[in-house]
Design a protein around this motif. Structure first.
Motif, short mmCIF file in Angstrom:
data_model
loop_
_atom_site.label_atom_id
_atom_site.label_comp_id
_atom_site.label_asym_id
_atom_site.label_seq_id
_atom_site.Cartn_x
_atom_site.Cartn_y
_atom_site.Cartn_z
N LEU A 3 0.83 -1.21 0.00
CA LEU A 3 0.00 0.00 0.00
C LEU A 3 0.86 1.25 0.00
N ASP A 4 0.36 2.30 -0.66
CA ASP A 4 1.04 3.59 -0.58
C ASP A 4 0.56 4.35 0.65
N GLU A 5 0.96 5.62 0.74
CA GLU A 5 0.64 6.40 1.95
C GLU A 5 -0.85 6.63 2.13
N THR A 6 -1.63 6.56 1.04
CA THR A 6 -3.07 6.80 1.12
C THR A 6 -3.86 5.52 1.39
N GLY A 7 -3.17 4.38 1.46
CA GLY A 7 -3.86 3.12 1.66
C GLY A 7 -4.28 2.46 0.36
N GLU A 8 -3.85 3.03 -0.78
CA GLU A 8 -4.18 2.44 -2.07
C GLU A 8 -3.24 1.28 -2.38
N VAL A 9 -3.79 0.22 -2.95
CA VAL A 9 -2.99 -0.96 -3.27
C VAL A 9 -2.10 -0.67 -4.48
N VAL A 10 -0.79 -0.74 -4.29
CA VAL A 10 0.15 -0.58 -5.40
C VAL A 10 0.21 -1.88 -6.19
N GLN A 11 0.32 -2.99 -5.48
CA GLN A 11 0.37 -4.30 -6.12
C GLN A 11 0.10 -5.34 -5.04
N SER A 12 -0.44 -6.48 -5.42
CA SER A 12 -0.69 -7.57 -4.48
C SER A 12 -0.34 -8.89 -5.15
N LEU A 13 0.05 -9.87 -4.34
CA LEU A 13 0.36 -11.18 -4.91
C LEU A 13 -0.87 -11.79 -5.55
N GLU A 14 -2.03 -11.61 -4.91
CA GLU A 14 -3.29 -12.12 -5.44
C GLU A 14 -4.30 -10.98 -5.52
N THR A 15 -5.09 -10.96 -6.59
CA THR A 15 -6.17 -9.98 -6.71
C THR A 15 -7.44 -10.61 -6.15
N VAL A 16 -8.12 -9.89 -5.27
CA VAL A 16 -9.33 -10.40 -4.62
C VAL A 16 -10.48 -9.47 -4.95
N ARG A 17 -11.53 -10.03 -5.54
CA ARG A 17 -12.75 -9.25 -5.81
C ARG A 17 -13.94 -10.07 -5.33
N LEU A 18 -14.37 -9.80 -4.12
CA LEU A 18 -15.49 -10.50 -3.52
C LEU A 18 -16.57 -9.49 -3.14
N LYS A 19 -17.74 -10.01 -2.78
CA LYS A 19 -18.81 -9.10 -2.35
C LYS A 19 -18.38 -8.30 -1.13
N SER A 20 -17.66 -8.97 -0.22
CA SER A 20 -17.34 -8.35 1.06
C SER A 20 -16.15 -7.40 1.00
N ARG A 21 -15.20 -7.62 0.07
CA ARG A 21 -14.01 -6.79 0.05
C ARG A 21 -13.28 -6.94 -1.27
N THR A 22 -12.44 -5.92 -1.56
CA THR A 22 -11.63 -5.92 -2.78
C THR A 22 -10.19 -5.64 -2.42
N VAL A 23 -9.28 -6.42 -3.00
CA VAL A 23 -7.84 -6.16 -2.89
C VAL A 23 -7.30 -6.23 -4.31
N ALA A 24 -7.09 -5.07 -4.91
CA ALA A 24 -6.65 -5.01 -6.30
C ALA A 24 -5.86 -3.72 -6.51
N PRO A 25 -4.86 -3.74 -7.40
CA PRO A 25 -4.10 -2.52 -7.67
C PRO A 25 -5.00 -1.36 -8.05
N GLY A 26 -4.74 -0.20 -7.42
CA GLY A 26 -5.53 0.99 -7.71
C GLY A 26 -6.71 1.19 -6.79
N SER A 27 -7.08 0.17 -6.00
CA SER A 27 -8.22 0.30 -5.09
C SER A 27 -7.71 0.55 -3.67
N GLN A 28 -8.58 1.10 -2.85
CA GLN A 28 -8.25 1.26 -1.44
C GLN A 28 -8.29 -0.12 -0.77
N TYR A 29 -7.24 -0.42 0.00
CA TYR A 29 -7.21 -1.73 0.65
C TYR A 29 -8.35 -1.84 1.66
N GLU A 30 -9.02 -2.97 1.66
CA GLU A 30 -10.13 -3.23 2.58
C GLU A 30 -9.77 -4.41 3.47
#
Length: 704
Positions: free
Chosen positions: A131-158
């Motif tokens: 994550l960068d200073e704003t909490g945005e995902v720079v890169q992740s080993l795995e991309t997660v897109r679920l109803k409950s949360r998203t972990v993907a480059p460019g999104s705010q980490y949840e």
């Protein structure tokens, strides 16, 4: 008894206390092994070299390891490792914390130009997000897109939804949780207090409470004793009062590692060995576990881990299904907003007309906001509907039937509605792409299942060709005496070109004629157009599809965009002028035109750009040139993150003093020193072939 392969929440609470003793250590390098093990090499003022290991695969752990036990550095760092090095080299380790009482660690690093947080998820399938200073995902080993949360480059980490933290629970809350249960004491502690089975049994033993006691029979006396045992656990964890143990079975194989002795493990008759620190115990445990896992099977060929492959495919399908549902919801939301604009046409038109007229009369946005607020207090319906006024974007947010709809003040109701309908179509196009991807994953899942069935039926005995392919991929091409040459001509090779880390073709013009050709012949509606602010740069486009394929909408990853921007900057006049960074912008094809404004003239190879641009600022002027041996054999050149993973060996360059032809000869001599097969090198990587991939102007080699 199966050995522990994942750290518990209690383990992580103890680990955090010890790892924070390395605060102030400086990061030297980061490494990625496979797709689930990270190594951070650091220097601590008092302790010297520190090796931090993070693993999120079948084994899930984090610990500072003995430098003598860390694996050798891999041959070529993958993109994820390169990104970590770019962000963390020279950074200070600020500390680590555990999120709530979950199996999540958050490491923080600080550097003068940027701070970075690394979130390590040690649950489920495991993941690492940067994550960068704003909490945005720079890169992740795995991309997660679920109803409950998203972990993907460019999104705010949840973070996952918070659970009850047993270490901070008060007596009243504990009592309430216990009395709400309908099972026995130990199961209630394990589930309702999130302590898990082992530590639930341990607390019962320490509190002197029979673990199988029914909740109906338990009361204040038992609850008080359990609460005191939890308080003692919290005090020991936070104070670092540990007496770590590694437990082994009768055969000497490791079974468990804990921050202090457990009565439950003693009752099971396990042998144990004490250690000075929990980190030391973890290092010893996982080192021995790894050795035991690597012991060959006594009979026959080792069975492939089909189940792990199947589970990975299923997880990807779950994520893709979640993404599809999200796309459907987003598209429906945009379409409903458009319909609400038409359903409330008069009210929306009144708001837009009022604000637009005020702006034409030079009324400030602050005054407009105050006027609308006053109108709302007076009960004027149009003013009451306004929820926000954003002067920076020229928008007004209107509440329509409990939904907030943002509208542009400069356009009417119809155009605002059309914009929302267009956005809905764009999202639906992404859904179509996800649906195609999920079908591919399902086919891959079925293929794994077929392979498993064939193995179990004894049919996978003759795999000579596959074995040869595996041997070829593992071959050290630098030391091979005769490398077979495999080359084919591609349409894009007359331009500057490279394939991004994500596999997208990027092409750029070498001169004005090629710039003209690229835009008029090869720029399709779903591609991306890049150029630099500096004069004399190549027209650069990222191709969504090949020239003979039907044009399709593509959701381009941020890595591809960043690499295209670096390509545009590096092969522009920025390099020729000896500058080490520049600026690039990105637009869509419909913003690129050959039609000048009235009375203006456009040179050949130049174009008019209309509309907003996406800027990439302070882009480094740097390229890598390397020799590809797998698949086709050729010279490749372009952004380092895109090239270094595709070649056997590479060299980085930056703007410098050596002319293009001299730099090409220098690279050729360096490559000659690396390859045993000199004939191969002369045929595929002569100085003139290398020169084709060098930027215009002077260069110098960045030494390893």
């Amino acid at each position: 008894m199966d050995p522990k392969r994942e750290l518990t929440s209690v383990d992580l609470a103890a680990l955090v206390t010890e790892l924070n003793r390395y605060e102030g250590a400086k990061v030297d390098k980061a490494y990625l092994y496979g797709d689930d093990l990270l190594r951070f090499r650091m220097r601590d003022f008092e302790r010297g070299r520190v090796e931090l290991i993070v693993e999120v695969g079948d084994v899930k752990r984090a610990n500072a390891a003995d430098p003598e036990r860390v694996p050798d550095a891999p041959g070529r760092p993958p993109n994820f490792a390169m990104m970590l090095r770019n962000r963390l080299s020279g950074a200070d380790f600020v500390g680590v914390e555990q999120f709530e009482f979950d199996r999540i660690l958050v490491f923080e690093f600080a550097r003068g130009d940027e701070n970075t947080r690394i979130v390590v998820e040690l649950f489920g399938q495991g993941n690492v997000a940067v994550l960068d200073e704003t909490g945005e995902v720079v890169q992740s080993l795995e991309t997660v897109r679920l109803k409950s949360r998203t972990v993907a480059p460019g999104s705010q980490y949840e973070f996952p939804a918070s659970r009850l933290n047993p270490l901070s629970v008060g007596y009243e809350t504990l009592e309430q949780r216990m009395e709400d249960s309908d099972t026995d004491v130990v199961r209630t502690i394990a589930t309702q207090l999130n302590l898990g089975g082992l530590y639930a049994e341990e607390l019962c033993a320490r509190a002197g409470v029979e673990k199988t006691m029914s909740i109906d029979e338990a009361g204040d006396e038992q609850y008080r004793a359990l609460h005191e045992a939890i308080e003692e656990l919290r005090t020991r964890l936070r104070g670092g009062d540990f007496a770590p143990r590694v437990y082994t079975d009768d055969d000497g194989n490791v079974v468990d590692v804990t921050p202090f002795p457990l009565e439950e493990r003693e009752r099971e008759g396990l042998d144990s060995e004490g250690y000075d620190s929990f980190n030391d115990a973890l290092d010893e445990y996982f080192y021995r576990l790894d050795l035991e896992d690597d012991e060959p099977e006594e009979m026959g060929q080792q069975r492939p881990d089909f189940e792990a492959e199947i589970e990975k495919k299923k997880r990807i399908i779950d994520q893709q299904e979640g993404a599809i549902e999200n796309f459907e919801t987003e598209a429906d939301t945009e379409r409903r907003r458009a319909e609400l604009l038409y359903a409330n046409y008069d009210l929306v038109d009144e708001v837009l007309s009022t604000v637009r007229e005020a702006r034409e009369n030079d009324v400030s946005w602050d005054e407009i906001r105050e006027t609308l607020e006053a109108g709302a207090e007076q009960g004027i319906p149009a003013a009451e509907a306004v929820r926000d006024v954003d002067g920076a974007d020229g928008t007004v947010t209107i509440e329509l039937d409990d939904s907030d709809v943002e509208v542009n003040v400069d356009t009417g109701v119809e155009k605002n509605a059309d914009r929302l309908y267009t956005e809905a179509k764009r999202i639906e196009a992404k859904k179509e792409g996800a649906m195609a991807a999920i079908e591919n994953t399902r086919e891959e899942l079925e293929e794994v299942k077929r392979r498993r069935e064939a193995w179990e039926a004894g049919d996978e005995t003759d795999e000579t060709d596959d074995d040869e392919d595996d041997d070829r991929e593992d071959r050290d091409w630098l030391s091979v005496e005769s490398i077979p040459i495999r080359m084919s001509e591609q349409w894009h090779e007359r331009f500057r070109w490279f394939h991004s880390s994500d596999g997208f073709l990027v092409i750029g013009g070498r001169n004005a004629d090629q710039n003209e050709d690229i835009v008029t012949k090869y720029l399709d509606k779903h591609d991306l157009f890049f150029h630099t602010q500096a004069h004399g740069g190549p027209v650069t486009i990222v191709k969504a599809t090949g020239p003979s394929e039907a044009s399709e909408a593509v959701d381009f990853p941020e890595t591809t965009k960043s690499e295209a921007a670096q390509f545009a900057v590096s092969y522009s006049s920025t390099w020729k002028e000896g500058r080490h960074a520049g600026e690039a912008y990105m637009v869509t094809p419909d913003q690129v035109s050959k039609t000048p404004e009235s009375g203006e003239y456009i040179e050949k190879g130049s174009f008019v750009i209309r509309g907003d641009r996406t800027y990439f600022r302070d882009v480094g002027a740097e390229v890598a040139v390397g020799i590809q041996c797998e698949g086709e054999t050729r010279v490749l050149g372009g952004p380092p993150t895109a090239i270094e993973e595709r070649v056997e060996t590479s060299i980085r360059l930056q703007p410098g003093q050596y002319a293009q032809n001299d730099a090409a000869k220098m690279l050729y001599r360096k490559f000659k020193d690396r390859f045993t097969d000199q004939s191969f090198l002369r045929k595929v990587a002569s100085p003139d072939k290398i020169q084709e991939f060098l930027p215009p102007g002077g260069s110098e080699i960045i030494e390893d």
